[in-house]
Scaffold this active site. Structure first.
Site, mmCIF file in Angstrom:
data_model
loop_
_atom_site.group_PDB
_atom_site.id
_atom_site.type_symbol
_atom_site.label_atom_id
_atom_site.label_comp_id
_atom_site.label_asym_id
_atom_site.label_seq_id
_atom_site.Cartn_x
_atom_site.Cartn_y
_atom_site.Cartn_z
ATOM 1 N N GLU A 237 52.820 -4.783 -11.445
ATOM 2 C CA GLU A 237 53.994 -4.221 -12.135
ATOM 3 C C GLU A 237 54.195 -5.087 -13.361
ATOM 4 O OE1 GLU A 237 57.083 -3.725 -13.895
ATOM 5 O OE2 GLU A 237 58.139 -4.710 -12.254
ATOM 6 N N CYS A 271 62.358 -5.485 -17.434
ATOM 7 C CA CYS A 271 61.096 -4.791 -17.723
ATOM 8 C C CYS A 271 61.320 -3.314 -17.982
ATOM 9 C CB CYS A 271 60.097 -5.001 -16.588
ATOM 10 S SG CYS A 271 60.664 -4.434 -14.966
#
Length: 502
Positions: A237, A271
């Site tokens: 990720e 993010c």
């Protein structure tokens, strides 16, 4: 924030440098010891079954919630984020822990699948078994919520876990591991290793059965390379450059409010935070004015009344400053703030407009409280610009009539419609991206299956009248099967004879 020395990590508050704790830097030998201990603990943890593991995970969740104030203060101190941002993080921790514990049994139970005509005399079952030991490498921006995703799902699926928190937030990682041991009495099921990149590399090469990594794309590439040496599977990720599309029929007030929060909360260090906004030219002026007004009202700095805290790592203000200067040098306009907004460790909100699409602030992760608003002629142009980026993590769309259609055209792993970041708060939704944002999923059913090995079983329950899987089969048997397959598949009872057929 962490002050580093060769053999220790000193966790410190980025707002005032106050020391929060000291942690040893673990080398290859220490990492191997913890992986070995986790390997030894894995069979007993797996034998607990889903119900037994759920009881332990629920006990951990309840302990976290009883001591919620302690964890909130620790997260806020170690990252510098506001109390409200830290509280939201802990709420997400509890919600995702509960979902993984409650649903692992249903998601991972054996399931029957159709066998097809040829194998009608069999039953077919798909099973999901634990991998064994999972290594989790966590980030610093959400030091509890983000790692708890893979940790909780890996544990619920029957694996033991060795967790390396970021070198910038070791205290939060240590707290999570200690409370799990306290709640369950199983200190070897979830263990921590501390250190920098070398420690993470040692974990990748330690023989764990999978690595789940969250962090930058560049570091993700190094993790993947280290894991490739032993063919260790990896879940990545990585970074994002999330776009928001505001169409001409959007609720502009709601969109502006969401964009300001989605881009500036946690000082922009998210993010899936908003970094790019593409707004229809017909409503761009009103939308942009609202965004600037709301961002200008936010207070940056220390203290309980601040909306935006400091950058959590020493190098981040410099990256933000470089991106702002590059955008302005290419012809972009500063509608709020500018280079003067960067006063390390703090960065006040910056709103830019008319920035060329090849600027760093639109192609690389800024990870700071900077929003770029560019106007477009149509939703189609907005989609084209949003998809041109190498990253493909999350996005959002604001429109009263076309939001879902626009969302489906975005090359990302997750989209919020008429909201921002909502997908991260829904435990049943898989979380992850594509392209430079990585691959694999945490959260939801897909997140549970990520930490299992798929096991397919075919069981013969009836002796078949003809057996094609045997050297005792006859040509007559195979010809009859071919004719039957033609009929079943709608190709007719006969056809041209093949060369060499009998």
């Amino acid at each position: 924030m962490t002050v580093t020395a060769p053999d220790q990590l000193v966790s410190a508050d980025p707002r005032d440098g106050r020391t929060l704790g000291q942690y040893p830097v673990h080398g290859t030998a220490e990492v191997s010891e913890r992986v070995d201990a986790a390997r030894a603990a894995a069979p007993a943890w797996a034998r607990l079954g889903h119900a037994g593991r759920a009881r332990d995970l629920d006990a951990w969740r309840r302990l976290i919630l009883r001591r919620v104030g302690e964890l909130v203060r620790l997260i806020s101190a170690e990252t510098g984020k506001t109390r409200a941002d830290a509280q939201l993080e802990v709420i997400l921790v509890a919600d995702h822990l509960r979902w993984a514990a409650a649903h692992a049994g249903r998601v991972l139970r054996p399931r029957r699948v159709p066998t097809g005509m040829l194998m009608f005399h069999h039953t077919a079952t798909v099973e999901h078994h634990p991998l064994g030991v999972v290594g989790v490498i966590g980030p610093w921006n959400y030091p509890a919520f983000i790692p708890v995703g893979p940790v909780a799902h890996a544990l619920a699926a029957g694996n033991t876990v060795v967790f390396k928190p970021s070198e910038y937030t070791p205290a939060a990682g240590a707290w999570l591991v200690a409370t799990f041991a306290e709640a369950t009495g199983r200190p070897d099921v979830l263990q921590a290793v501390f250190g920098r990149g070398d420690t993470g590399a040692a974990l990748c090469r330690s023989g764990v059965d999978k690595i789940a990594f969250t962090g930058s794309t560049e570091t993700g590439k190094r993790v993947m390379a280290a894991c490739a040496e032993n063919l260790t599977p990896v879940l990545l990720e990585c970074g994002g450059k999330d776009a928001v599309i505001v169409d001409r029929d959007a609720d502009l007030d709601s969109a502006a409010d969401a964009v300001v929060w989605g881009g500036l909360a946690n000082a922009g260090q998210t993010c899936i935070g908003v970094e790019r906004v593409y707004v229809h030219q017909d409503v761009a002026d009103r939308f942009t004015e609202t965004v600037v007004d709301r961002a200008a009202a936010l207070r940056t700095g220390p203290g309980p009344d601040a909306h935006i805290g400091p950058m959590a790592t020493p190098g981040q203000p410099g990256i933000v400053l470089d991106h702002i200067r590059d955008a302005l040098s290419r012809g972009g306009r500063a509608l709020l703030g500018g280079p003067e907004s960067v006063r390390a460790p703090y960065v006040s909100p910056v709103i830019l407009a008319d920035v060329p699409e090849d600027a760093d602030v639109l192609t690389r992760e800024t990870f700071g409280p900077v929003l770029v608003i560019n106007r477009v002629r149509s939703a189609a142009e907005a989609v084209e610009r949003a998809n041109a980026c190498a990253y493909g993590l999350g996005a959002a769309v604001f429109s009263r009539t076309q939001a879902t259609a626009i969302a489906r055209r975005l090359r990302v792993g997750m989209v919020s419609v008429n909201s921002v970041l909502a997908f991260a708060g829904i435990p049943a939704l898989p979380f992850g991206g594509t392209g430079a944002s990585g691959f694999g999923r945490v959260h939801g059913p897909e997140g549970l299956r990520e930490f299992t090995r798929t096991h397919s079983v075919a069981r013969q329950w009836l002796r078949p009248p003809v057996q094609p899987l045997s050297f005792r089969r006859s040509d007559r048997t195979m010809d009859a099967l071919v004719r039957l397959v033609r009929v079943v598949h709608g190709a007719g009872r006969s056809g041209p004879r093949q060369p060499g057929s009998r």
